[in-house]
Design an enzyme around this catalytic site. Structure first.
Site: not given
Ligand code: NDP
Length: 273
Positions: A43, A73, A104, A186, A224, A226-227, A232, A236
């Site tokens: 994403d 987006k 967006h 998260l 989705i 993010k890391s 991680r 995830n």
């Protein structure tokens, strides 16, 4: 990884990697690593300024293009030129087609999102994108869009995490056949330290992030996280292997606190240019 079927029959891996705030110079390496780890859904957004890195990672892997689901987006300041903005994103990504293209933010003060949607419908009709959708649309924005829409959005990507669930909006989306995609799933890390989540993680010998992500997956959200950290990123993805009991799911749902992190879509009006 489980897949959900969108309202036009296109399937989407339920868990993907978000790359908001991933620095452009590091994006290729991080996305390549995520693809290597098993992610098949990325994403990004024109506003993140890292589409080129996402595209370079896809080009560098040996994975077939059709196995990877790519979302980008439309920037707020380009709602009047959606076709041009779409082509710029596609070129920057270096892809023949995009899997999912989203408006967006609604930016209601601009009064352009229904016009932008008409352009998105044309892009969709021309087979340049497999599905089109929206992001940050509140109930009133969906109502306004649907008055003139010919294509019902495939997804609404909204802020959604245990302490901010937008349950009414999510239920409305589902009743309209619009898949709910959870961003900041998260709580940008803020939903990972509470007692309830910690106790469930200890009981399963998993991380708290995996507990929160397993809750999203069981709820039916596309998610989705993010890391930018290799360990991680893998942790995830492995949340898909965790099954929570009904009581555990209910304990997480009970964490609703109205705690929005991001901007309020009713008033947000930044251009993202
Ligand atoms: P997230 O809820 O995904 O949280 C990301 C934060 O949590 C980072 O600081 C990350 O740090 C940390 N983190 C990730 N995994 C773990 C883990 N296992 N344990 C501990 N900490 C962890 O927030 P985002 O706001 O980034 O949302 C995710 C994605 O949603 C974005 O990347 C973007 O694609 C999308 N999004 C869309 C928006 C929209 O308007 N449509 C708005 C905001 C986000 P680290 O990197 O160091 O691991």
């Amino acid at each position: 990884m489980s897949e959900l079927t969108l309202n036009n029959g296109v399937t989407i891996p339920q868990l993907g990697l978000g790359v908001f705030k991933v620095p452009p110079a590091e994006t290729q390496r991080i996305v390549e690593d995520a693809l290597e780890a098993g992610y098949r859904h990325i994403d990004t957004a024109a506003a993140y300024k890292n589409e080129a890195g996402v595209g370079a990672a896809i080009a560098a892997t040996g994975i077939a293009r059709e196995e990877i689901f790519v979302t980008t987006k439309l920037r707020n300041g380009e709602q009047g030129q959606a076709q041009e903005a779409f082509l710029n994103s596609r070129n920057t990504l270096g892809l023949d087609y995009i899997d999912l293209y989203l408006i967006h933010w609604p930016v209601p003060s601009q009064g352009l999102f229904t016009q932008a949607w008409k352009e998105m419908e044309r892009i969709y009709a021309n087979n340049q994108v497999r599905a089109i959708g929206v992001s940050n649309f509140l109930s009133e924005h969906l109502d306004m869009l649907l008055e003139s829409a010919e294509v019902v959005p495939a997804v609404n990507q909204i802020e959604l995490h245990p302490s901010y669930q937008q349950a009414e909006l999510a239920a409305k989306c589902r009743s309209l056949g619009i898949a709910v995609e959870a961003y900041s799933p998260l709580g940008q890390g803020g939903d990972l330290n509470g007692n309830a989540v910690t106790a469930i993680a200890q009981a399963h010998n998993t991380s708290t992030a995996q507990v929160v992500l397993a809750w999203h997956l069981a709820t039916g959200n596309i998610v989705i996280p993010k890391s930018a950290n290799p360990a991680r990123i893998r942790e995830n993805l492995a949340a898909a292997e965790l099954t929570l009991s009904d009581d555990e799911l209910a304990a997480i749902t009970a964490l609703e606190a109205g705690a929005r992190i991001g901007s309020d879509p009713a008033v947000a009006a930044f251009t993202q240019l």
